[in-house]
Design a protein around this motif. Sequence first.
Motif, PDB file in Angstrom:
ATOM      1  N   ILE A   1      10.830  18.149  14.899  1.00  0.00           N
ATOM      2  CA  ILE A   1      10.883  17.759  13.018  1.00  0.00           C
ATOM      3  C   ILE A   1       9.860  17.059  13.074  1.00  0.00           C
ATOM      4  O   ILE A   1       8.987  16.396  13.481  1.00  0.00           O
ATOM      5  CB  ILE A   1      11.576  16.180  13.297  1.00  0.00           C
ATOM      6  N   VAL A   2       8.900  18.289  11.828  1.00  0.00           N
ATOM      7  CA  VAL A   2       7.849  18.166  11.203  1.00  0.00           C
ATOM      8  C   VAL A   2       8.613  17.678   9.824  1.00  0.00           C
ATOM      9  O   VAL A   2       9.026  18.108   9.227  1.00  0.00           O
ATOM     10  CB  VAL A   2       7.549  19.873  10.684  1.00  0.00           C
ATOM     11  N   GLY A   3       7.276  16.069   9.602  1.00  0.00           N
ATOM     12  CA  GLY A   3       7.307  15.479   9.187  1.00  0.00           C
ATOM     13  C   GLY A   3       7.237  15.371   8.210  1.00  0.00           C
ATOM     14  O   GLY A   3       6.884  14.253   6.911  1.00  0.00           O
ATOM     15  N   SER A   4       6.329  16.855   7.734  1.00  0.00           N
ATOM     16  CA  SER A   4       5.975  16.652   5.846  1.00  0.00           C
ATOM     17  C   SER A   4       6.660  18.221   5.371  1.00  0.00           C
ATOM     18  O   SER A   4       6.732  19.190   6.125  1.00  0.00           O
ATOM     19  CB  SER A   4       4.407  17.386   5.996  1.00  0.00           C
ATOM     20  N   ILE A   5       6.418  18.157   4.420  1.00  0.00           N
ATOM     21  CA  ILE A   5       7.868  19.203   3.883  1.00  0.00           C
ATOM     22  C   ILE A   5       6.607  19.720   2.896  1.00  0.00           C
ATOM     23  O   ILE A   5       6.606  21.186   1.719  1.00  0.00           O
ATOM     24  CB  ILE A   5       8.762  18.643   3.038  1.00  0.00           C
ATOM     25  N   SER A   6       5.100  19.441   3.050  1.00  0.00           N
ATOM     26  CA  SER A   6       4.632  20.537   2.878  1.00  0.00           C
ATOM     27  C   SER A   6       4.212  21.878   2.860  1.00  0.00           C
ATOM     28  O   SER A   6       4.447  22.342   4.481  1.00  0.00           O
ATOM     29  CB  SER A   6       2.972  20.213   2.352  1.00  0.00           C
ATOM     30  N   SER A   7       4.352  22.892   2.320  1.00  0.00           N
ATOM     31  CA  SER A   7       4.429  24.094   2.390  1.00  0.00           C
ATOM     32  C   SER A   7       2.873  24.370   3.176  1.00  0.00           C
ATOM     33  O   SER A   7       2.749  25.304   3.478  1.00  0.00           O
ATOM     34  CB  SER A   7       3.930  25.506   1.151  1.00  0.00           C
ATOM     35  N   THR A   8       2.058  23.859   3.120  1.00  0.00           N
ATOM     36  CA  THR A   8       0.605  23.648   4.227  1.00  0.00           C
ATOM     37  C   THR A   8       0.734  22.014   5.008  1.00  0.00           C
ATOM     38  O   THR A   8      -0.461  22.528   5.319  1.00  0.00           O
ATOM     39  CB  THR A   8      -0.448  23.928   2.771  1.00  0.00           C
ATOM     40  N   SER A   9       1.461  22.142   5.435  1.00  0.00           N
ATOM     41  CA  SER A   9       1.891  20.928   6.416  1.00  0.00           C
ATOM     42  C   SER A   9       0.806  20.895   7.518  1.00  0.00           C
ATOM     43  O   SER A   9       1.357  22.488   8.212  1.00  0.00           O
ATOM     44  CB  SER A   9       2.816  21.228   7.455  1.00  0.00           C
ATOM     45  N   ILE A  10      -0.568  20.631   7.735  1.00  0.00           N
ATOM     46  CA  ILE A  10      -0.654  20.189   9.069  1.00  0.00           C
ATOM     47  C   ILE A  10       0.117  19.949   9.702  1.00  0.00           C
ATOM     48  O   ILE A  10      -0.217  20.728  11.088  1.00  0.00           O
ATOM     49  CB  ILE A  10      -1.899  19.753   9.260  1.00  0.00           C
ATOM     50  N   ASN A  11       1.310  18.998   9.797  1.00  0.00           N
ATOM     51  CA  ASN A  11       1.887  19.436  10.760  1.00  0.00           C
ATOM     52  C   ASN A  11       2.672  20.334  11.261  1.00  0.00           C
ATOM     53  O   ASN A  11       3.078  20.282  12.907  1.00  0.00           O
ATOM     54  CB  ASN A  11       3.178  17.998  10.462  1.00  0.00           C
ATOM     55  N   ARG A  12       3.308  20.715  10.711  1.00  0.00           N
ATOM     56  CA  ARG A  12       3.874  22.080  10.974  1.00  0.00           C
ATOM     57  C   ARG A  12       2.638  23.475  12.024  1.00  0.00           C
ATOM     58  O   ARG A  12       3.248  23.818  13.004  1.00  0.00           O
ATOM     59  CB  ARG A  12       3.932  22.941   9.606  1.00  0.00           C
ATOM     60  N   ALA A  13       1.411  22.716  11.698  1.00  0.00           N
ATOM     61  CA  ALA A  13      -0.016  23.925  12.131  1.00  0.00           C
ATOM     62  C   ALA A  13       0.429  23.574  13.592  1.00  0.00           C
ATOM     63  O   ALA A  13       0.588  24.158  14.512  1.00  0.00           O
ATOM     64  CB  ALA A  13      -1.413  23.860  11.962  1.00  0.00           C
ATOM     65  N   VAL A  14       0.074  22.059  13.986  1.00  0.00           N
ATOM     66  CA  VAL A  14       0.645  21.184  15.154  1.00  0.00           C
ATOM     67  C   VAL A  14       2.070  21.798  15.705  1.00  0.00           C
ATOM     68  O   VAL A  14       1.678  21.877  17.140  1.00  0.00           O
ATOM     69  CB  VAL A  14       0.683  19.845  14.568  1.00  0.00           C
ATOM     70  N   PHE A  15       2.510  22.122  15.350  1.00  0.00           N
ATOM     71  CA  PHE A  15       4.459  22.081  15.860  1.00  0.00           C
ATOM     72  C   PHE A  15       4.200  23.928  16.634  1.00  0.00           C
ATOM     73  O   PHE A  15       4.200  24.234  17.284  1.00  0.00           O
ATOM     74  CB  PHE A  15       4.809  22.108  14.832  1.00  0.00           C
ATOM     75  N   GLU A  16       3.592  24.388  15.727  1.00  0.00           N
ATOM     76  CA  GLU A  16       3.488  25.812  16.049  1.00  0.00           C
ATOM     77  C   GLU A  16       2.062  25.545  17.320  1.00  0.00           C
ATOM     78  O   GLU A  16       2.357  26.955  18.662  1.00  0.00           O
ATOM     79  CB  GLU A  16       2.709  26.684  15.317  1.00  0.00           C
TER      80      GLU A  16
END
Length: 179
Positions: free
Chosen positions: A8-23
């Motif tokens: 679960i990526v806890g930020s819905i921002s299109s530039t989420s640093i949490n998404r980058a960490v997930f990747e």
Amino acid sequence: MSVKIGYIVGSISSTSINRAVFEALKLNAPEGVEINEIEIKDLPLYSPDYDAEYPQVALDFKAAIAGSDAVIVSTPQYNDSFSGSVKNAIDWASRPWGQHSFNSKPTAVATASIAPHGGNKAGGFLAAVLEFGEAKVMENQINVFVNENVFAADGNFATEELKSEAREFMAAVAANAGL
């Protein structure tokens, strides 16, 4: 043998640093691990008015948690706590009463922040909320201080130290998932 880990990526921002960490974490997962994002961006704000008839997006969300052998919940640190979008998702997962999707689910916490603490305060609060729902919250937690030097061009972490921490974290999650 393989295991399924929901993320679960806890930020819905299109530039989420949490998404980058997930990747980057995906790149450091051991063999035999399938990692799938459990989307939260389309969940409406939770209200008990939905308990009699859950919307399909919430049913799909709960099914994705149920279909995972373990779940990683990632959050930014907002105002010294975790994100409202993560709290909303947990509220959906916990209802209707007695049907908490995280109950007995091995669950890990990841945080990412532009502050040097890496979001560790948010991680502690998130873990407490997940434990309330009877999630089996892992002691292993990863808190990433995101600055201009944290990611390599390929999307992985730039330093061997952070890659090693990521591999250790992902191995612990995989072990808790049954790998």
